[in-house]
Write an enzyme that holds these catalytic residues in place. Structure first.
Site, PDB file in Angstrom:
ATOM      1  N   CYS A   2     -14.972 -12.752  -4.608  1.00  0.00           N
ATOM      2  CA  CYS A   2     -14.223 -13.858  -4.039  1.00  0.00           C
ATOM      3  C   CYS A   2     -15.065 -15.119  -4.137  1.00  0.00           C
ATOM      4  O   CYS A   2     -16.211 -15.090  -4.555  1.00  0.00           O
ATOM      5  CB  CYS A   2     -13.885 -13.564  -2.584  1.00  0.00           C
ATOM      6  SG  CYS A   2     -13.156 -11.944  -2.304  1.00  0.00           S
ATOM      7  N   ARG A  27     -14.095 -16.339 -11.128  1.00  0.00           N
ATOM      8  CA  ARG A  27     -14.651 -15.170 -10.451  1.00  0.00           C
ATOM      9  C   ARG A  27     -13.595 -14.099 -10.205  1.00  0.00           C
ATOM     10  O   ARG A  27     -13.925 -12.959  -9.904  1.00  0.00           O
ATOM     11  CB  ARG A  27     -15.294 -15.590  -9.125  1.00  0.00           C
ATOM     12  CG  ARG A  27     -16.497 -16.499  -9.297  1.00  0.00           C
ATOM     13  CD  ARG A  27     -17.015 -16.986  -7.952  1.00  0.00           C
ATOM     14  NE  ARG A  27     -17.507 -15.894  -7.144  1.00  0.00           N
ATOM     15  CZ  ARG A  27     -18.767 -15.468  -7.131  1.00  0.00           C
ATOM     16  NH1 ARG A  27     -19.655 -16.033  -7.920  1.00  0.00           N
ATOM     17  NH2 ARG A  27     -19.154 -14.480  -6.355  1.00  0.00           N
ATOM     18  N   TRP A  75     -10.069 -11.898  -3.583  1.00  0.00           N
ATOM     19  CA  TRP A  75      -9.819 -10.744  -4.456  1.00  0.00           C
ATOM     20  C   TRP A  75      -9.672  -9.555  -3.515  1.00  0.00           C
ATOM     21  O   TRP A  75     -10.611  -9.180  -2.840  1.00  0.00           O
ATOM     22  CB  TRP A  75     -10.983 -10.563  -5.416  1.00  0.00           C
ATOM     23  CG  TRP A  75     -10.762  -9.565  -6.513  1.00  0.00           C
ATOM     24  CD1 TRP A  75     -10.210  -9.792  -7.737  1.00  0.00           C
ATOM     25  CD2 TRP A  75     -11.126  -8.172  -6.506  1.00  0.00           C
ATOM     26  NE1 TRP A  75     -10.199  -8.646  -8.488  1.00  0.00           N
ATOM     27  CE2 TRP A  75     -10.756  -7.631  -7.762  1.00  0.00           C
ATOM     28  CE3 TRP A  75     -11.725  -7.331  -5.566  1.00  0.00           C
ATOM     29  CZ2 TRP A  75     -10.966  -6.294  -8.090  1.00  0.00           C
ATOM     30  CZ3 TRP A  75     -11.935  -5.996  -5.890  1.00  0.00           C
ATOM     31  CH2 TRP A  75     -11.552  -5.496  -7.145  1.00  0.00           C
ATOM     32  N   ASN A 101     -16.580 -13.345   2.003  1.00  0.00           N
ATOM     33  CA  ASN A 101     -16.720 -12.470   0.837  1.00  0.00           C
ATOM     34  C   ASN A 101     -17.443 -11.208   1.284  1.00  0.00           C
ATOM     35  O   ASN A 101     -18.402 -11.281   2.044  1.00  0.00           O
ATOM     36  CB  ASN A 101     -17.552 -13.133  -0.262  1.00  0.00           C
ATOM     37  CG  ASN A 101     -16.875 -14.338  -0.869  1.00  0.00           C
ATOM     38  OD1 ASN A 101     -15.703 -14.577  -0.636  1.00  0.00           O
ATOM     39  ND2 ASN A 101     -17.616 -15.100  -1.646  1.00  0.00           N
ATOM     40  N   GLY A 102     -17.030 -10.060   0.768  1.00  0.00           N
ATOM     41  CA  GLY A 102     -17.717  -8.821   1.112  1.00  0.00           C
ATOM     42  C   GLY A 102     -16.774  -7.831   1.770  1.00  0.00           C
ATOM     43  O   GLY A 102     -15.551  -7.989   1.784  1.00  0.00           O
ATOM     44  N   GLU A 516     -18.881  -1.601 -26.424  1.00  0.00           N
ATOM     45  CA  GLU A 516     -18.668  -2.975 -25.978  1.00  0.00           C
ATOM     46  C   GLU A 516     -17.414  -3.579 -26.617  1.00  0.00           C
ATOM     47  O   GLU A 516     -16.648  -4.295 -25.955  1.00  0.00           O
ATOM     48  CB  GLU A 516     -19.893  -3.828 -26.312  1.00  0.00           C
ATOM     49  CG  GLU A 516     -19.763  -5.311 -26.003  1.00  0.00           C
ATOM     50  CD  GLU A 516     -19.531  -5.629 -24.544  1.00  0.00           C
ATOM     51  OE1 GLU A 516     -19.149  -6.781 -24.250  1.00  0.00           O
ATOM     52  OE2 GLU A 516     -19.711  -4.746 -23.686  1.00  0.00           O
ATOM     53  N   LYS A 520     -14.268  -5.062 -24.475  1.00  0.00           N
ATOM     54  CA  LYS A 520     -13.763  -6.427 -24.596  1.00  0.00           C
ATOM     55  C   LYS A 520     -12.255  -6.433 -24.847  1.00  0.00           C
ATOM     56  O   LYS A 520     -11.521  -7.236 -24.270  1.00  0.00           O
ATOM     57  CB  LYS A 520     -14.470  -7.171 -25.743  1.00  0.00           C
ATOM     58  CG  LYS A 520     -15.833  -7.678 -25.391  1.00  0.00           C
ATOM     59  CD  LYS A 520     -15.756  -8.781 -24.352  1.00  0.00           C
ATOM     60  CE  LYS A 520     -17.027  -8.851 -23.524  1.00  0.00           C
ATOM     61  NZ  LYS A 520     -17.234  -7.764 -22.591  1.00  0.00           N
ATOM     62  N   GLU A 523     -10.369  -5.325 -21.651  1.00  0.00           N
ATOM     63  CA  GLU A 523     -10.537  -6.283 -20.562  1.00  0.00           C
ATOM     64  C   GLU A 523      -9.528  -7.423 -20.631  1.00  0.00           C
ATOM     65  O   GLU A 523      -8.962  -7.822 -19.612  1.00  0.00           O
ATOM     66  CB  GLU A 523     -11.943  -6.898 -20.600  1.00  0.00           C
ATOM     67  CG  GLU A 523     -13.036  -6.082 -19.939  1.00  0.00           C
ATOM     68  CD  GLU A 523     -14.360  -6.811 -19.969  1.00  0.00           C
ATOM     69  OE1 GLU A 523     -15.024  -6.848 -18.920  1.00  0.00           O
ATOM     70  OE2 GLU A 523     -14.747  -7.351 -21.022  1.00  0.00           O
ATOM     71  N   HIS A 539     -15.077  16.107 -32.452  1.00  0.00           N
ATOM     72  CA  HIS A 539     -15.221  17.009 -31.304  1.00  0.00           C
ATOM     73  C   HIS A 539     -14.106  16.815 -30.279  1.00  0.00           C
ATOM     74  O   HIS A 539     -14.289  17.114 -29.099  1.00  0.00           O
ATOM     75  CB  HIS A 539     -16.586  16.812 -30.651  1.00  0.00           C
ATOM     76  CG  HIS A 539     -17.726  17.216 -31.527  1.00  0.00           C
ATOM     77  ND1 HIS A 539     -18.026  18.532 -31.809  1.00  0.00           N
ATOM     78  CD2 HIS A 539     -18.627  16.473 -32.217  1.00  0.00           C
ATOM     79  CE1 HIS A 539     -19.067  18.588 -32.616  1.00  0.00           C
ATOM     80  NE2 HIS A 539     -19.456  17.344 -32.883  1.00  0.00           N
ATOM     81  N   LYS A 638     -15.520 -11.931 -12.190  1.00  0.00           N
ATOM     82  CA  LYS A 638     -16.691 -12.216 -13.003  1.00  0.00           C
ATOM     83  C   LYS A 638     -17.935 -11.533 -12.455  1.00  0.00           C
ATOM     84  O   LYS A 638     -18.676 -10.889 -13.175  1.00  0.00           O
ATOM     85  CB  LYS A 638     -16.904 -13.734 -13.079  1.00  0.00           C
ATOM     86  CG  LYS A 638     -18.136 -14.158 -13.887  1.00  0.00           C
ATOM     87  CD  LYS A 638     -18.024 -13.719 -15.343  1.00  0.00           C
ATOM     88  CE  LYS A 638     -19.176 -14.228 -16.174  1.00  0.00           C
ATOM     89  NZ  LYS A 638     -19.139 -13.682 -17.546  1.00  0.00           N
TER      90      LYS A 638
END
Length: 643
Positions: A2, A27, A75, A101-102, A516, A520, A523, A539, A638
């Site tokens: 947040c 964020r 958030w 926040n938290g 990665e 990306k 995301e 496999h 973020k």
């Protein structure tokens, strides 16, 4: 995750708060709100949705005036995204407003106690419980009921801690500061907190534990924020609060105390970036801007660290002697998300060049699984923000067990930077796009330098080290060459934008880049994508291959080239579309791949840096083609500052 911004001064607070919220959008959030002291009334405006469509429109139709205010982007953790769960939240008297926040882990027990005392709640959040708890303690300290009677003057007493420019002088806001401290002593969990009260029209109280919070120092005005981006347009002087710090902020001064010690450690720092650095400029998205900044990012990571005369790399902040570095028997790298993929590349680099055993851990798993750490083991943590909650927890766990903890971070003054025993700054500049790009490339560049540095203290020859240094030096120009293929990559992205599943495959040094690349894509485009070692396909995962499932093959002409081609043939035999990332001059790859993106020729161990860039562009262009919000992908933040 947040965002918080607070302002106290002589200017109208609302425009400053709204601008700060926009700078915190990256964020991640689902709602936003402000609380401003308008004359004697505390006025809250909050709204679900994007800032410009929600809170900004609300403030335009229902403006609020005043020179003191706090604001928040939320958030969701406790309580679904909804207007009622948006911050700020009132206490019972509605004379105190809080943004937070938290996560308050014991909020339910606290809520039950407050309900029995007659409190009524309007949201499902843990934050509202904290607001009521602060109000309860404020009522006790001032001798007024929680229903809003006038406070009596508290007795003057010296505050614990450090202050701003002048010696501490008691003021009547101490009652509010002490009430916040009293409440936080009952709290289990994490918090970055801003509190205002109608009784004190020139005061913000801030507090932190586990969630970043900084004071911005102005002239006749001061700021509180969870992120320097929110206030960089107004000041370059900041104070990074430490865990358990409680700050009292007025237009002319600030005071800091600490819940756990008699004094607080206060240092004024200068921000290393400008308002322009944090702006999008000519680019359509921050992510695209940051992809294009990568030639400079690599230059910044290398600057002053290439020692051609000694055939090594040099660092100023490791805080370890040569003898201590030679004594390392094992390195554990702890990281999360994109940084974890960089850590995998680091494992390959350090083991090959320095011959030191390396283990890569998810930071959140390292904290809880009680992994054995031998005497000469060090922990290396990777974090762009320097505030990643689980990575910070891993660092603290290693230090608790008596091991040295080093860090690679981007944000100067961040908590991880301050609490580590030594480390290396990326100097990549602010990264605003939620999907990390330039920080990833910077981290790998620095890990390569670190591997050379450690290797030269052991068995790495000067000849080979010099070859790698020259290869690093050539990277910025080579990245520019890849970026020049932007039109071809965009055309390729449009061709495959309707696919719903992707595989990304690599071997050796390019295996982590396959992971990665897949991350990306999912995301920012919401396409299901999986990264694998190319050898793993047979496999099990090969069962999913069909003519509608493209595979991105990382197949540079490296030591694994022939093996990877054999894996590619298995996909082709099952009619899977193939996009190959290959080395310039490899004409044969066109016979076995449907599409090819060429990479400049480099050393095997530098291929990860070059291969990353086209995969970033590919993911970006697919996301744009699908109409996705590239810089603010759904459900993501973020900086993950809660576990």
């Amino acid at each position: 995750m947040c965002g918080i911004i607070g302002y106290v001064g002589k200017k109208s607070a609302s425009p400053i708060l709204l601008e700060g919220l926009r700078r915190l959008e990256y964020r991640g959030y689902d709602s936003a709100g402000v609380a401003v002291l308008d004359k004697a009334d505390l006025v809250v405006r909050k709204k679900l949705g994007k800032i410009d469509e929600g809170i900004a429109r609300l403030l335009k139709t229902e403006p609020v005036e005043g020179c003191l205010g706090i604001a928040h982007t939320r958030w969701a953790t406790h309580g679904v995204p909804a207007d009622k769960n948006s911050h700020p939240h009132f206490d019972q008297s509605e004379k105190i407003a809080v943004v937070h926040n938290g996560v308050i882990e014991n909020y339910d027990a606290l809520k039950q106690r407050l309900l029995q005392a007659g409190h009524k709640f309007k949201s499902d959040t843990d934050t509202e419980v904290l607001a009521h708890l602060i109000g309860e303690h404020y009522a006790k300290r001032t001798g007024k009921s929680r229903w809003g009677e006038r406070p009596r003057e508290p007795k003057s007493s010296p505050a614990n801690g450090s202050s701003g420019a002048s010696p501490h002088q008691p003021n009547n806001s101490e009652a509010l500061s002490q009430a916040v401290s009293d409440a936080l002593r009952e709290v289990i969990g994490t918090y970055g907190l801003a509190v205002i009260c109608t009784d004190f029209p020139d005061t913000i109280i801030g507090a932190r534990r586990g969630s970043p919070l900084i004071i911005g120092i102005g002239k006749g005005e001061n700021f509180l924020a969870s992120d320097a981006n929110a206030i960089v347009a107004h000041t370059k002087k900041v104070v990074y609060l430490n865990d358990y710090d409680v700050a009292t902020i007025t237009p002319e001064r600030f005071d800091v105390s600490n819940l756990g010690t008699d004094t607080a450690n206060v240092q004024i720092s200068n921000l290393e970036f400008s308002q322009e650095d944090a702006a999008r400029g000519k680019h359509a998205h921050f992510m695209l801007k940051e992809i294009y900044e990568q030639p400079q990012t690599v230059l910044n990571a290398l600057r002053g660290r290439l020692d051609f005369e000694g055939a090594t790399a040099k660092f100023g902040g490791l805080n370890m002697t040569a003898a201590e570095l030679r004594g390392i028997d094992r390195i554990v790298i702890a990281a999360s998300g994109t940084s974890w993929h960089a850590a995998l590349v680091g494992e390959y680099l350090i083991e090959e060049l320095a011959q030191i055993p390396v283990e890569v851990e998810f930071a959140h798993e390292f904290c809880y699984r009680n992994a054995p750490l031998e005497k000469n083991t060090i922990l290396l943590v990777l974090s762009q923000s320097g505030e990643t909650a689980d990575t910070l927890a891993a660092l603290r766990e290693a230090k608790r067990r008596g091991h040295r903890a080093l860090a690679i971070v981007n944000v100067v003054g961040s908590t991880i930077a301050r609490e580590s025993d030594g480390g290396i700054y990326m100097h990549a500049g602010p990264e605003i796009g939620v999907a990390s790009t330039k920080a990833f490339v910077s981290t790998i560049s620095i890990l390569t330098l670190l591997a050379i540095h450690l290797g030269r203290m052991r068995h790495l020859s000067a000849k080979r080290a010099l070859g790698i240094l020259h290869g690093l030096e050539a990277l910025p120009k080579q990245i520019e060459k890849i970026l020049a293929q932007k039109d071809a990559i965009k055309k390729l992205a449009k061709k495959y934008a309707k696919a719903e599943d992707f595989f990304f495959l690599g071997r050796g040094y390019t295996f982590p880049i396959a992971l990665e690349g897949a991350l990306k894509l999912k995301e920012i485009s919401y396409i299901h994508a999986e990264g694998y070692s190319a050898a793993e396909m047979k496999h099990g995962p090969i069962a999913l291959i069909d003519d509608k499932t493209p595979t991105v093959f990382l197949v540079p002409q490296d030591a694994m080239y022939e093996k990877t081609l054999a894996n590619l043939a298995m996909i082709r035999a099952r009619k899977g579309p193939i996009i190959a990332l290959a080395t310039e001059g490899d004409k044969g790859i066109k016979r076995v791949a449907d599409d090819v993106i060429y990479l400049p020729k480099t050393l095997d161990l530098l291929n990860p840096i070059l291969a990353t860039v086209p995969l970033q562009l590919f993911a970006y262009d697919i996301a744009v083609a699908r109409g996705c919000d590239v810089d603010k992908p759904r459900n993501l933040a973020k900086s993950v500052t809660v576990e």
